[in-house]
Design an enzyme around this catalytic site. Structure first.
Site, short mmCIF file in Angstrom:
data_model
loop_
_atom_site.label_atom_id
_atom_site.label_comp_id
_atom_site.label_asym_id
_atom_site.label_seq_id
_atom_site.Cartn_x
_atom_site.Cartn_y
_atom_site.Cartn_z
N SER A 185 -16.70 -28.51 -4.71
CA SER A 185 -15.73 -28.72 -5.75
C SER A 185 -14.82 -27.54 -6.03
O SER A 185 -13.77 -27.72 -6.65
CB SER A 185 -16.46 -29.09 -7.05
OG SER A 185 -17.25 -28.01 -7.50
N SER A 236 -20.73 -26.05 -3.73
CA SER A 236 -19.32 -26.02 -4.14
C SER A 236 -18.59 -24.71 -3.93
O SER A 236 -17.36 -24.68 -4.03
CB SER A 236 -19.19 -26.44 -5.59
OG SER A 236 -19.21 -27.83 -5.67
N LYS A 255 -12.12 -20.53 -11.50
CA LYS A 255 -12.30 -21.99 -11.49
C LYS A 255 -12.23 -22.54 -12.91
O LYS A 255 -12.75 -21.93 -13.86
CB LYS A 255 -13.67 -22.30 -10.86
CG LYS A 255 -13.94 -23.78 -10.61
CD LYS A 255 -15.24 -23.95 -9.83
CE LYS A 255 -15.60 -25.40 -9.57
NZ LYS A 255 -16.86 -25.55 -8.80
N1 GLN Z 1 -20.71 -31.76 -3.45
C1 GLN Z 1 -21.82 -31.57 -4.32
C2 GLN Z 1 -21.79 -32.59 -5.42
O1 GLN Z 1 -20.87 -33.34 -5.45
C3 GLN Z 1 -21.86 -30.16 -4.85
C4 GLN Z 1 -21.10 -29.93 -6.09
C5 GLN Z 1 -21.22 -28.54 -6.63
O2 GLN Z 1 -21.83 -27.67 -6.02
N2 GLN Z 1 -20.68 -28.36 -7.83
O3 GLN Z 1 -22.65 -32.66 -6.25
#
Ligand code: GLN
Length: 481
Positions: free
Chosen positions: A154, A178, A79
């Site tokens: 994400s 994410s 990532k």
């Molecule tokens: N969807 C969640 C957010 O927008 C989780 C993001 C993540 O785990 N990096 O904060």
């Protein structure tokens, strides 16, 4: 069977037997990337030359008869918020578009030391804020199971490249879901390890008290192998935990007989799609058939975890992202009259809408007049959530629930409503708030044929149990996609 459809374990064994070389495997993945990446858009950077060089080096090491890790010669995608020395680490943000870190994250260093070959860096929601990978400043990623749908986020790029067979495994990061939610949307396996299990050194911070790096793979067994390779104490991350280490796959095939699995009733409440409920309940019945005891449990403070998460994570983000000021590194505005304007313009140009929204929200909740009402309250909720989990883990070996309320939705469907997007995190954020591990894995498909994910949650450092239950389910349900 084509090379790209093999699991990590199968590739590793084929190399051990001398049937495949790392160079052949890496080339097969690069060819696959050329074939499908136009449609999927899972990568931000592909390092073709570097990958082939590393593969050849891995083959030479094997030829010299060195003792090798099972990951030796296996390609990986990482990532793009995880630093790899010499390659851009953009966080999918204009702010870091030209940032090339001078050092590597511990997680990648460990994979490199194990002999892994880096294919490239994967797309994400800007600074890991989002649930669809549509917040990338560069391009969205599409769900390989249905290109009109989002891959989740994400770590949408990391999930999509595994699902599209553009990498045998990848690393993601999970602050509020994410790793698990994109794994569920794309039909792959993702682990959010216990907070402190994997070093965060070299992971560009979003919310430091929640962030964890974890593996995304095709199978449960592959996932356990990767976590073994990246876990462990690191003096460069003060929150990494020093403790005796149990190999993740020691109990992998021990079965589930005698285990007690809890179904948190709050996770099956209103708002859960009927198809998701059905697929997860089918898994619960399978566990019973295999000899586990399945019981309903209650986590009463779960309903407060989502708002608490958005207060805490945004507060931490506002402070972590303060370093991107246009002075030290990152995007700098071309024109400015004074220092104040340099800050304002650089940050206004460099950050996208969602990142700005979180910074504003976080700064607000940390401001003197609101600190007690929001930030402190959210910390209190955090304690309650931890207590709830601790009390159910006194009687349950693990918990089973859905990962997300729905399966993958269409691109553009939720971009206009941030709140609706946040609601999709309802089942994943409690795990981060409590610092416990959770495994996301496929458990069937919905009426449109889209993957449904289930989530196995356990007490801190119970990863071996989660893998054990996951393995039993994977074998019994035949849901590998
Ligand atoms: N969807 C969640 C957010 O927008 C989780 C993001 C993540 O785990 N990096 O904060």
């Amino acid at each position: 069977m084509s090379i790209v459809s093999m699991t990590l374990t199968e590739l590793s064994e084929a190399m051990k037997r001398g049937e495949l070389s790392s160079r052949e495997i890496t080339q097969a993945y690069l060819d696959r990337i050329h074939e499908v990446e136009d449609k999927v858009g899972g990568y931000i950077t592909v390092d073709e030359e570097g990958a082939l060089e590393q593969a050849e080096k891995a083959d030479r090491a094997r030829a010299s008869g060195e003792r090798l890790s099972p990951l030796h010669g296996i390609p990986v995608a990482v990532k793009d918020n995880i630093c790899v020395e010499g390659l851009p680490a953009t966080c999918a943000s204009r702010m870091l578009e030209n940032f090339v870190p001078p050092y590597s994250a511990t997680a990648w260093e460990k994979l490199r030391a194990a002999g892994c070959v880096l294919l490239g860096k994967t797309n994400l929601d800007e600074f890991a804020m989002g649930s669809t990978t549509e917040n990338s400043a560069f391009h969205p990623t599409r769900n390989p199971r249905d290109l009109t749908r989002v891959p989740g986020g994400s770590s949408g790029g990391s999930a999509a490249v595994v699902a599209a067979e553009e990498a045998p495994f990848s690393l993601g990061s999970d602050t509020g879901g994410s790793i698990r939610q994109p794994a569920a949307f794309c039909g792959v396996v993702g682990m959010k390890p216990t907070y402190g299990m994997v070093s965060r050194y070299g992971l560009i911070a979003f919310a430091s008290s929640l962030d964890q790096i974890g593996p995304m793979t095709k199978t449960v067994a592959d996932n356990a192998l990767v976590l073994d390779a990246i876990a462990g104490y690191d003096r460069r991350d003060t929150t990494s935990v020093k403790r005796g280490y149990t190999p993740m796959n020691r109990e992998l095939r021990a079965g589930v007989k005698g285990l007690r699995v809890g179904l948190p009733k709050e996770m099956f409440a209103e708002g859960l799609s009927a198809d998701v409920r059905k697929a997860v309940m089918r898994a619960a019945r399978k566990l019973e058939e295999l000899g586990a005891t399945v019981v309903e449990v209650s986590l009463p403070s779960l309903q407060y975890a989502l708002p608490a998460y958005y207060v805490l994570s945004s507060a931490e983000a506002s402070s972590n992202l303060a370093r991107f000021d246009g002075v030290r590194y990152g995007h700098r505005a071309a024109e400015y009259a004074d220092l104040e304007e340099l800050y304002v313009r650089s940050r206004s140009e460099g950050f996208g809408a969602e990142v700005k929204r979180r910074i504003l929200l976080g700064t607000y909740t940390l401001s003197a007049g609101y600190f007690d009402a929001y930030y402190k309250k959210a910390l209190q909720v955090r304690t309650l959530v931890i207590r709830d989990f601790n009390s159910v883990f006194e009687t349950c070996d693990c918990l089973l629930g859905p990962v997300a309320p729905t399966t993958a939705y269409k691109l553009g469907e939720k971009t206009m409503s941030p709140l609706e997007m946040y609601l999709g995190d309802i089942h994943t954020v409690p795990v981060n708030i409590a610092g416990i591990p959770a495994l996301s894995m496929p458990c069937g498909v919905d009426r449109d044929g889209l993957p449904v994910g289930l989530q196995l949650m356990g007490a801190t450092f119970s990863e071996p149990t989660l893998y054990r239950v996951g393995q039993a389910l994977e074998e019994a349900m035949e849901v590998r996609q």
